[in-house]
Design a protein around this motif. Structure first.
Motif, PDB file in Angstrom:
ATOM      1  N   ALA A 186     -18.437 -14.735  22.090  1.00 53.15           N
ATOM      2  CA  ALA A 186     -17.612 -15.788  22.688  1.00 53.15           C
ATOM      3  C   ALA A 186     -18.416 -17.071  22.876  1.00 53.15           C
ATOM      4  N   SER A 187     -19.644 -16.924  23.356  1.00 51.45           N
ATOM      5  CA  SER A 187     -20.491 -18.103  23.562  1.00 51.45           C
ATOM      6  C   SER A 187     -20.878 -18.744  22.240  1.00 51.45           C
ATOM      7  N   VAL A 188     -21.169 -17.928  21.236  1.00 50.26           N
ATOM      8  CA  VAL A 188     -21.474 -18.474  19.912  1.00 50.26           C
ATOM      9  C   VAL A 188     -20.257 -19.211  19.359  1.00 50.26           C
ATOM     10  N   GLY A 189     -19.074 -18.657  19.605  1.00 51.80           N
ATOM     11  CA  GLY A 189     -17.853 -19.341  19.190  1.00 51.80           C
ATOM     12  C   GLY A 189     -17.679 -20.676  19.890  1.00 51.80           C
ATOM     13  N   ASN A 190     -18.016 -20.717  21.179  1.00 52.52           N
ATOM     14  CA  ASN A 190     -17.945 -21.986  21.901  1.00 52.52           C
ATOM     15  C   ASN A 190     -18.904 -23.011  21.309  1.00 52.52           C
ATOM     16  N   ILE A 191     -20.116 -22.568  20.985  1.00 49.24           N
ATOM     17  CA  ILE A 191     -21.103 -23.470  20.387  1.00 49.24           C
ATOM     18  C   ILE A 191     -20.624 -23.940  19.016  1.00 49.24           C
ATOM     19  N   LEU A 192     -20.104 -22.999  18.228  1.00 44.25           N
ATOM     20  CA  LEU A 192     -19.598 -23.350  16.905  1.00 44.25           C
ATOM     21  C   LEU A 192     -18.447 -24.340  17.002  1.00 44.25           C
ATOM     22  N   GLY A 193     -17.515 -24.085  17.937  1.00 44.97           N
ATOM     23  CA  GLY A 193     -16.392 -24.993  18.102  1.00 44.97           C
ATOM     24  C   GLY A 193     -16.826 -26.382  18.541  1.00 44.97           C
ATOM     25  N   ALA A 194     -17.804 -26.433  19.454  1.00 43.81           N
ATOM     26  CA  ALA A 194     -18.306 -27.725  19.925  1.00 43.81           C
ATOM     27  C   ALA A 194     -18.982 -28.502  18.797  1.00 43.81           C
ATOM     28  N   CYS A 195     -19.770 -27.799  17.977  1.00 44.82           N
ATOM     29  CA  CYS A 195     -20.461 -28.467  16.869  1.00 44.82           C
ATOM     30  C   CYS A 195     -19.475 -28.966  15.821  1.00 44.82           C
ATOM     31  N   LEU A 196     -18.500 -28.136  15.478  1.00 48.70           N
ATOM     32  CA  LEU A 196     -17.513 -28.548  14.480  1.00 48.70           C
ATOM     33  C   LEU A 196     -16.683 -29.721  14.970  1.00 48.70           C
ATOM     34  N   ALA A 197     -16.268 -29.653  16.244  1.00 49.63           N
ATOM     35  CA  ALA A 197     -15.433 -30.725  16.792  1.00 49.63           C
ATOM     36  C   ALA A 197     -16.198 -32.047  16.854  1.00 49.63           C
ATOM     37  N   SER A 198     -17.425 -31.997  17.353  1.00 52.12           N
ATOM     38  CA  SER A 198     -18.202 -33.230  17.495  1.00 52.12           C
ATOM     39  C   SER A 198     -18.569 -33.838  16.139  1.00 52.12           C
ATOM     40  N   SER A 199     -18.660 -33.008  15.102  1.00 45.69           N
ATOM     41  CA  SER A 199     -19.071 -33.515  13.790  1.00 45.69           C
ATOM     42  C   SER A 199     -17.958 -34.286  13.083  1.00 45.69           C
ATOM     43  N   VAL A 200     -16.707 -33.985  13.393  1.00 42.76           N
ATOM     44  CA  VAL A 200     -15.590 -34.654  12.707  1.00 42.76           C
ATOM     45  C   VAL A 200     -14.721 -35.463  13.669  1.00 42.76           C
ATOM     46  N   LEU A 201     -15.095 -35.508  14.933  1.00 41.88           N
ATOM     47  CA  LEU A 201     -14.263 -36.189  15.927  1.00 41.88           C
ATOM     48  C   LEU A 201     -14.115 -37.671  15.636  1.00 41.88           C
ATOM     49  N   GLN A 202     -15.090 -38.257  14.957  1.00 42.36           N
ATOM     50  CA  GLN A 202     -15.030 -39.687  14.650  1.00 42.36           C
ATOM     51  C   GLN A 202     -13.881 -40.024  13.698  1.00 42.36           C
ATOM     52  N   TYR A 203     -13.408 -39.033  12.964  1.00 45.51           N
ATOM     53  CA  TYR A 203     -12.302 -39.260  12.033  1.00 45.51           C
ATOM     54  C   TYR A 203     -10.941 -39.024  12.687  1.00 45.51           C
ATOM     55  N   GLY A 204     -10.921 -38.479  13.894  1.00 46.30           N
ATOM     56  CA  GLY A 204      -9.685 -38.180  14.590  1.00 46.30           C
ATOM     57  C   GLY A 204      -9.677 -36.748  15.092  1.00 46.30           C
ATOM     58  N   TYR A 205      -9.047 -36.531  16.247  1.00 47.69           N
ATOM     59  CA  TYR A 205      -9.070 -35.203  16.853  1.00 47.69           C
ATOM     60  C   TYR A 205      -8.392 -34.161  15.980  1.00 47.69           C
ATOM     61  N   GLU A 206      -7.429 -34.598  15.132  1.00 51.70           N
ATOM     62  CA  GLU A 206      -6.696 -33.634  14.301  1.00 51.70           C
ATOM     63  C   GLU A 206      -7.605 -32.932  13.294  1.00 51.70           C
ATOM     64  N   TYR A 207      -8.685 -33.609  12.883  1.00 54.18           N
ATOM     65  CA  TYR A 207      -9.599 -32.992  11.918  1.00 54.18           C
ATOM     66  C   TYR A 207     -10.451 -31.902  12.561  1.00 54.18           C
ATOM     67  N   ALA A 208     -10.663 -32.000  13.844  1.00 55.64           N
ATOM     68  CA  ALA A 208     -11.364 -30.914  14.548  1.00 55.64           C
ATOM     69  C   ALA A 208     -10.529 -29.638  14.505  1.00 55.64           C
ATOM     70  N   PHE A 209      -9.216 -29.771  14.739  1.00 54.64           N
ATOM     71  CA  PHE A 209      -8.324 -28.621  14.638  1.00 54.64           C
ATOM     72  C   PHE A 209      -8.232 -28.115  13.192  1.00 54.64           C
ATOM     73  N   LEU A 210      -8.227 -29.022  12.231  1.00 55.36           N
ATOM     74  CA  LEU A 210      -8.106 -28.647  10.823  1.00 55.36           C
ATOM     75  C   LEU A 210      -9.278 -27.784  10.374  1.00 55.36           C
ATOM     76  N   VAL A 211     -10.491 -28.198  10.728  1.00 53.11           N
ATOM     77  CA  VAL A 211     -11.682 -27.472  10.291  1.00 53.11           C
ATOM     78  C   VAL A 211     -11.722 -26.073  10.902  1.00 53.11           C
ATOM     79  N   THR A 212     -11.521 -25.971  12.225  1.00 54.47           N
ATOM     80  CA  THR A 212     -11.592 -24.660  12.875  1.00 54.47           C
ATOM     81  C   THR A 212     -10.468 -23.735  12.407  1.00 54.47           C
ATOM     82  N   ALA A 213      -9.276 -24.292  12.166  1.00 51.56           N
ATOM     83  CA  ALA A 213      -8.167 -23.465  11.692  1.00 51.56           C
ATOM     84  C   ALA A 213      -8.459 -22.915  10.295  1.00 51.56           C
ATOM     85  N   ALA A 214      -9.030 -23.740   9.427  1.00 50.08           N
ATOM     86  CA  ALA A 214      -9.331 -23.293   8.067  1.00 50.08           C
ATOM     87  C   ALA A 214     -10.381 -22.184   8.072  1.00 50.08           C
TER      88      ALA A 214
END
Length: 509
Positions: A186-214
């Protein structure tokens, strides 16, 4: 104190085959991906709030006036924040209900099918919630609520299934350290989610959801074709057959009674001692198992605190200290790092002591001090990260232990003859009760913060730790819940004194 035989001469790890390693990794990363998609929502709350409350002074994005009007879900950021908290509560309530159902379903259907279906379906819901609604500029509160209810129900298939699969492959010997390390998923998932979200957040919040969903959808496909539910599927003896040769294989690690003579099991939920066909037990029978209700209630309080950090920590850092959202997302990782270390070390110590409750009680006692320290953290990222990791160690560690190792202990008691068909149901009850507490907590956190401020939110967390620790510290009979007593536990007295010391200078806002 005698060193358990399972830790001598590498006995523990010599018992594992490459199949055990594959099962460990597949279940670990499957639940990590589920948690990563949840973490994404908490990491983009600030961006979503800005998107839903456009104004002439909102410079987050540049859109025509007609688009601003269609985005205008809320007149102020405060109302948007309240709705985000409502979505958290909706998700957790639906997740809690789903856990009770998923545990029962998992004990009756193929665990691999249930887990794969939940991962893929949840990924599709997240894809619609984030990218699709944003690309179509379709913003509707009712749609968001319905999607998040569905997401909670689908995500609930994850934990009961992965714990049941792990319980099928890994026996009681060394379960604390194995599940302590594994529960870091669970903690690794939190870290992974935070890293993925922060890496694409500059393009829009929707891309954070897109990457994790894929990524989550791909993980569900891998689980469907690659996961082995139990050793029997490939002709390897199950853990019950192995443990029959071990001395003291029927001594539960979840009880705290000192007098071994008190333990005289005289009943079985499965009728007939000669029954060879394993049947799934009912929901009521699972609730009646010794320790299930007490640990479920304790986990409700503990998950309330743990999930409050999970949902609100990046938001708290961004709003309380004025740090950028991407920086707050990355900094929040340290709480999960502390939880990973805490779960592993505390699980190891509980195996050495061959008792779980004393380790949990001591950790929660120290959690009070860590909460006091973190609530008074200065505006310094290094100090904040250190205090955050310590807090995660003493709160995330016990949370991981109850939800994994202790749930496996409860589901493999001799009263049900070690039946793996009860494990998913028991896990669903424990985690479902915990999620109800967490759901209530998200509403209470937003209410307390809005009326009294963040400091009183931390005092609320301290009170929850006191309630959990006192419950675990009370005398416990061999057949289940803590023995009733008119005298308060020792831990209660200590924590009450600590709580009084830190709140004596506080005053309502």
């Amino acid at each position: 104190m005698a060193w358990p035989n399972i830790f001598q001469r590498g006995t523990l790890f010599s018992r594992f085959s490459h199949h055990h390693v594959v099962v460990f990794l597949l279940t670990f990363f499957s639940y990590s991906l589920l948690h990563a998609s949840r973490k994404t929502f908490s990491n983009v709350k600030v961006s979503i709030s800005k998107q839903w409350t456009p104004s002439a002074f909102n410079k987050s994005i540049r859109l025509p006036v007609e688009i601003w009007s269609s985005n205008h879900l809320f007149p102020s950021a405060e109302e948007a924040t309240l709705f985000l908290g409502t979505l958290d509560t909706i998700f957790l309530f639906s997740y809690a209900v789903g856990l009770f159902i998923s545990g029962i379903v998992g004990d009756r259907l193929n665990l691999r099918w249930v887990l794969s279906f939940g991962m893929c379906s949840s990924a599709l819901v997240v894809f619609v919630f984030g990218p699709v609604t944003e690309w179509l500029h379709f913003y509707n509160k009712g749609l968001y609520c319905c999607l998040w209810i569905g997401n909670g129900l689908l995500q609930s298939t994850g934990w009961p299934c992965v714990v049941a699969v792990m319980g099928n492959w890994f026996g009681k010997a060394g379960r604390g350290v194995v599940f302590g390390l594994w529960s870091a998923c669970a903690s690794v998932g939190n870290i992974l989610g935070a890293c993925l979200a922060s890496s694409v957040l500059q393009y829009g919040y929707e891309y954070a959801f897109l990457v994790t969903a894929a990524v989550q959808f791909a993980g569900g496909i891998i689980i469907f074709f690659g996961l082995l539910v139990s050793p029997e599927e490939i002709g390897i003896p199950g853990i019950e057959a192995e443990e029959n040769f071990e001395e003291d294989s029927h001594r539960p690690l979840i009880n705290g009674a000192e007098n071994e003579d008190e333990y005289e099991p005289n009943y079985s939920i499965q009728e007939g001692s000669t029954t060879t066909q394993v049947k799934a037990i009912s929901f009521y029978q699972a609730c009646c198992l010794p320790g299930v209700i007490p640990y479920s209630l304790a986990y409700a309080c503990l998950k309330l605190v743990n999930y409050s950090f999970f949902f609100w920590l990046p938001f708290y850092l961004s709003n309380n200290f004025g740090w950028k959202e991407a920086e707050a997302d990355k900094l929040s990782i340290w709480y999960d790092v502390g939880g990973i270390i805490g779960g592993t070390l505390q699980g190891f110590v509980s195996d050495v002591l061959q008792k779980r409750a004393p380790v949990l009680a001591l950790s929660l006692l120290l959690a009070v001090g860590s909460l006091v320290g973190y609530s008074r953290s200065p505006n310094d990222k290094s100090i904040n990260a250190l205090l955050m990791a310590v807090t995660g160690f003493f709160i995330g560690g016990p949370s991981n232990m109850i939800s994994s190792a202790i749930s496996a202990d409860l589901g493999h008691q001799e009263l049900i003859q070690g039946s793996s068909e009860a494990l998913a149901t028991v896990t669903g009850i424990v985690d479902g009760t915990g999620s109800i507490g967490a759901a209530v907590g998200q509403y209470l956190v937003s209410l307390i913060q809005d009326n009294l401020g963040w400091m009183w939110v931390f005092y609320f967390f301290i009170l929850m730790c006191i309630l959990i620790g006192d419950n675990l510290n009370r005398p416990r009979s061999r057949h289940g819940p803590p023995a009733s007593s008119k005298e308060p536990g020792v831990l209660w007295s200590c924590l009450k004194a600590a709580y009084s010391a830190v709140t004596k200078d506080a005053s309502p806002a």
